[in-house]
Design a protein around this motif. Sequence first.
Motif, short mmCIF file in Angstrom:
data_model
loop_
_atom_site.label_atom_id
_atom_site.label_comp_id
_atom_site.label_asym_id
_atom_site.label_seq_id
_atom_site.Cartn_x
_atom_site.Cartn_y
_atom_site.Cartn_z
N LEU A 362 0.82 -1.21 0.00
CA LEU A 362 0.00 0.00 0.00
C LEU A 362 0.86 1.26 0.00
O LEU A 362 0.51 2.26 -0.62
CB LEU A 362 -0.91 0.00 1.22
CG LEU A 362 -1.68 1.30 1.50
CD1 LEU A 362 -2.69 1.58 0.39
CD2 LEU A 362 -2.36 1.25 2.85
N GLU A 365 3.78 3.87 -4.36
CA GLU A 365 2.96 4.47 -5.40
C GLU A 365 2.76 3.46 -6.52
O GLU A 365 3.67 2.73 -6.90
CB GLU A 365 3.63 5.73 -5.94
CG GLU A 365 2.72 6.60 -6.77
CD GLU A 365 1.57 7.21 -5.96
OE1 GLU A 365 0.42 7.06 -6.40
OE2 GLU A 365 1.83 7.81 -4.91
N ARG A 375 -1.07 7.12 1.72
CA ARG A 375 -0.41 5.81 1.63
C ARG A 375 0.62 5.61 2.74
O ARG A 375 1.05 4.49 2.98
CB ARG A 375 0.26 5.66 0.26
CG ARG A 375 -0.70 5.51 -0.91
CD ARG A 375 0.06 5.40 -2.22
NE ARG A 375 -0.84 5.33 -3.36
CZ ARG A 375 -1.26 4.20 -3.92
NH1 ARG A 375 -0.88 3.04 -3.43
NH2 ARG A 375 -2.07 4.22 -4.95
#
Length: 462
Positions: A362, A365, A375
């Motif tokens: 997660l 990117e 994130r």
Amino acid sequence: MTVPTDLRRDEALRSLRDQVATPVALPGEPGYERCRPWNVVAPVEPAAVVLATSPEDVAGTVRFAAAHGFRVTVQATGHGAVGVGPDTILIQTSAMRHVSVDVVNGTARVGAGARWQDVLDVATPHGLAPLCGSAPGVGVIGYLTGGGIGPLVRTYGLSSDHVRSFDVVIGEGRLLRAAPDENADLFWGLRGGKATLGIVTSAEIDLLLVPEFYGGAVYFAADDVADVLRAWAAWCVDLPETINTSIAIQQLPPLPEVPEPLAGRMTVAVRYAAVGDVDEAEQALAPMRAVATPVLDTVGVLPYAAIGAVHADPVDPMPINEDQALLRELPPEAVEALLAAAGPESGSPQAIVELRHLGGALAREATHRSAFCHRNAAFSLAVIGVPAPEIAGMVIAHAGAVTGAVAPWSTGGQMPNFAPSYDPARPSRVYTDDTLHWLAGLADRYDPARTLATGQVIRTVV
């Protein structure tokens, strides 16, 4: 004689039936009850309900609304409902549940009303897995447009990172395709921006080769909540990306579908989902199993079709109040603060107080950037309560107290799919300033008349 405004409005709405080839229900008419959302606490009372069966129904409704001064919103299941008023036409997409799987290329095309269970039913017999959320009954499109944090998020990342394309109706009533190579700005904004830029009528998604996993949940009694939470916070820090976990302090009602050891009492659930070597996954969980004697242990090798068993979220419609916080870390001080606010001695009225371990895939990117923010969060805290009339005020106030207790370790952010509300400060918690700027600018471009400017959407201030 001057015709009252409401009569003119109703006359205009009845003419909508001439614009779309699908049933349209006004208040009191058969079909209007279909607007009732899964979260029944949300006041959903639209001017009309369009029971859409095709993208053309969606596009025709949007064009009609733009011409007659109405706004338009969309609903498949209503899990994230925040309320709809009489100036808005609601498009109900639950009939658009088509799902087709391309086994060779490992993809699925999913209609606007499909739920994750629909995709699981079609994909898993081929050993293919949709990167769904914790609750298979949630709508696919609403989940994906909010990013999507599922039970395997540390291993495979955000669910919306696995979208190949969307078909979407924009504010002018035109149907467009959004993909990395076509209307790329729309593609960026639809992944994380919810319905800000349009109404999605279908999506093409990647399917993963995950026929089975090692997972489920280990439940402990109320007396063990503190020891289990403290151990979990230390244990999960060094877990590999193949392992996903969350922990939930639960107070589940004594209903027939709730297992007897969990019904009507406080327990704590350590949720677990791992891919790869089963022996390694079992060994990694052993320290948590040893913290105390479980009252129920459902962890084992499961087919991916049973992914919903990890969280065992409720299925039937119910009233829900949510709050959320994202944490940059979970030190011992934060654990003690959470125990004081929601542990066995707190008098907590919440049904679930959950921490999800994030990071892993997660945090990286994706190949194609999106409007999803935060994130970098290490943990997600979700507080979920049932605001029954006699305790509604207490549930809502206490939820804020729980998230407030961990404020020193919070990033200040929230995720699009959690704790929906009309709080004017919420967009700045969900998005960075830069993302807000770009979403608002794109919304002005694709919906200049603001026909879709209702619900959790981003717009420039006028």
